[in-house]
Design a protein around this motif. Structure first.
Motif, mmCIF file in Angstrom:
data_model
loop_
_atom_site.group_PDB
_atom_site.id
_atom_site.type_symbol
_atom_site.label_atom_id
_atom_site.label_comp_id
_atom_site.label_asym_id
_atom_site.label_seq_id
_atom_site.Cartn_x
_atom_site.Cartn_y
_atom_site.Cartn_z
ATOM 1 N N CYS A 78 104.875 13.949 171.207
ATOM 2 C CA CYS A 78 104.843 12.510 171.192
ATOM 3 C C CYS A 78 106.181 11.819 171.462
ATOM 4 O O CYS A 78 107.074 12.224 171.050
ATOM 5 C CB CYS A 78 104.619 12.039 169.466
ATOM 6 N N LEU B 27 99.390 12.916 171.720
ATOM 7 C CA LEU B 27 99.760 11.947 170.776
ATOM 8 C C LEU B 27 100.765 11.033 171.374
ATOM 9 O O LEU B 27 101.913 11.583 171.540
ATOM 10 C CB LEU B 27 100.554 12.694 169.405
ATOM 11 N N GLN C 227 103.560 7.434 167.362
ATOM 12 C CA GLN C 227 103.671 7.514 165.635
ATOM 13 C C GLN C 227 104.510 6.355 165.116
ATOM 14 O O GLN C 227 105.331 5.948 165.769
ATOM 15 C CB GLN C 227 103.988 8.690 165.031
ATOM 16 N N GLU D 11 96.865 7.904 168.639
ATOM 17 C CA GLU D 11 98.088 7.290 168.175
ATOM 18 C C GLU D 11 97.896 7.652 166.532
ATOM 19 O O GLU D 11 96.482 7.805 166.228
ATOM 20 C CB GLU D 11 98.307 5.946 168.468
ATOM 21 N N MET D 12 98.882 7.485 165.734
ATOM 22 C CA MET D 12 98.860 7.484 164.377
ATOM 23 C C MET D 12 99.890 6.707 163.708
ATOM 24 O O MET D 12 100.721 6.242 164.483
ATOM 25 C CB MET D 12 98.773 9.033 163.967
ATOM 26 N N TRP D 13 99.867 6.564 162.370
ATOM 27 C CA TRP D 13 100.704 5.925 161.591
ATOM 28 C C TRP D 13 101.961 7.196 161.357
ATOM 29 O O TRP D 13 102.056 8.022 161.955
ATOM 30 C CB TRP D 13 100.250 5.193 160.303
ATOM 31 N N PRO E 182 103.912 10.059 159.957
ATOM 32 C CA PRO E 182 103.363 11.627 159.949
ATOM 33 C C PRO E 182 103.617 12.206 158.410
ATOM 34 O O PRO E 182 102.484 13.042 158.236
ATOM 35 C CB PRO E 182 104.442 12.476 161.005
#
Length: 264
Positions: free
Chosen positions: A101, A64, A67, A34-36, A38
């Motif tokens: 995602c 992914l 986000q 996962e990420m914050w 983009p």
């Protein structure tokens, strides 16, 4: 067995840029991350090289799974201009679709002292009804996160799982639900079993960190076999984001939760 998704803002930073963190996570045995945000418009997120990130995801077969929405709008603070949120939502959806995602995490922003809390919750539901209608047909789910105000997010409107569930029920869409963060819930003094019993069907995503400290599982006081058992008993079988600040090298910090998730 739970699918774990390291947060590549916080974990595997030893590898370098985001695309290399994906490769490092895959090498450590993870099939999801996962990420914050983009594009990095909100601190502490940083801009991503999206083509390089997509290439790393495809090369390693890594998914992914979440986000963040950008910007992290202060919905309730006058003058309550939400146009940039709606504009960037379309951009975020396009990026999510390109990266494969399925969900975007959204929040409430800061509460406004000049308006009743219930009014603000109802206003937030209306904002997200509009958002869901705007992205209809995209296949992207929005997951609303309640965060703790005691340590990490003082002033946030949504700090209770029950209130995020209330908003989700008002939105009333299969493409809108809640993110249940075990760390934030614990810091707020909630009982996870009670909260998940009340809101379990609305949970679209789960994140975790240990408490106190927001470090890796095993660094605090949470009973992790019990916590994973509560999630399973509530019927949650989706991915779990590892959104914590490691107190040791990333590959070492994940070993306990990897072992426990494999049995849960």
């Amino acid at each position: 067995m739970y699918e774990l998704a390291p947060n590549i803002e916080l974990l595997f930073t030893e590898a370098g840029d985001y695309h290399d963190r994906v490769r490092a996570a895959a090498a450590a045995g993870f099939s999801s991350v996962e990420m914050w945000g983009p594009t990095g418009v909100d601190a502490p997120a940083k801009p991503k090289d999206l083509p390089a990130l997509k290439a790393a995801l495809e090369e390693t077969g890594t998914k992914l799974v979440a986000q963040l929405a950008e910007p992290r709008t202060q919905f309730m603070i006058p003058p309550r201009d939400h146009s940039e949120f709606y504009r960037k939502l379309d951009e975020g959806v396009a990026i999510a679709q390109d990266l494969g995602c399925p969900r975007i995490v959204v929040g409430s922003g800061t509460g406004f002292g000049g308006s009743k809390r219930q009014t603000q919750l109802d206003d937030l539901a209306e904002i997200y009804r509009k958002a869901v209608a705007q992205i209809e047909g995209s296949g992207i789910t929005l997951a609303l996160e309640a965060v703790n105000v005691r340590v990490d997010h003082p002033g946030s409107l949504l700090d209770r799982t029950a209130e995020s569930a209330y908003v989700a029920r008002q939105v009333d869409s299969p493409f809108f639900g809640i993110l249940y963060d075990l760390y934030h819930s614990t810091v707020e003094g909630e009982d996870p079993a009670t909260e998940l019993a009340n809101a379990g069907e609305l949970v679209k995503y789960v994140q975790l960190a240990d408490a106190p400290g927001r470090g890796e599982p095993g660094s605090g006081a949470i009973d992790w076999p019990a916590a994973l058992g509560i999630l399973r008993a509530a019927g949650y079988d989706g991915p779990i984001g590892l959104e914590y600040y490691p107190t040791q090298e990333s590959a070492a910090s994940v070993q306990l939760i990897q072992r426990l998730a494999a049995k849960a």
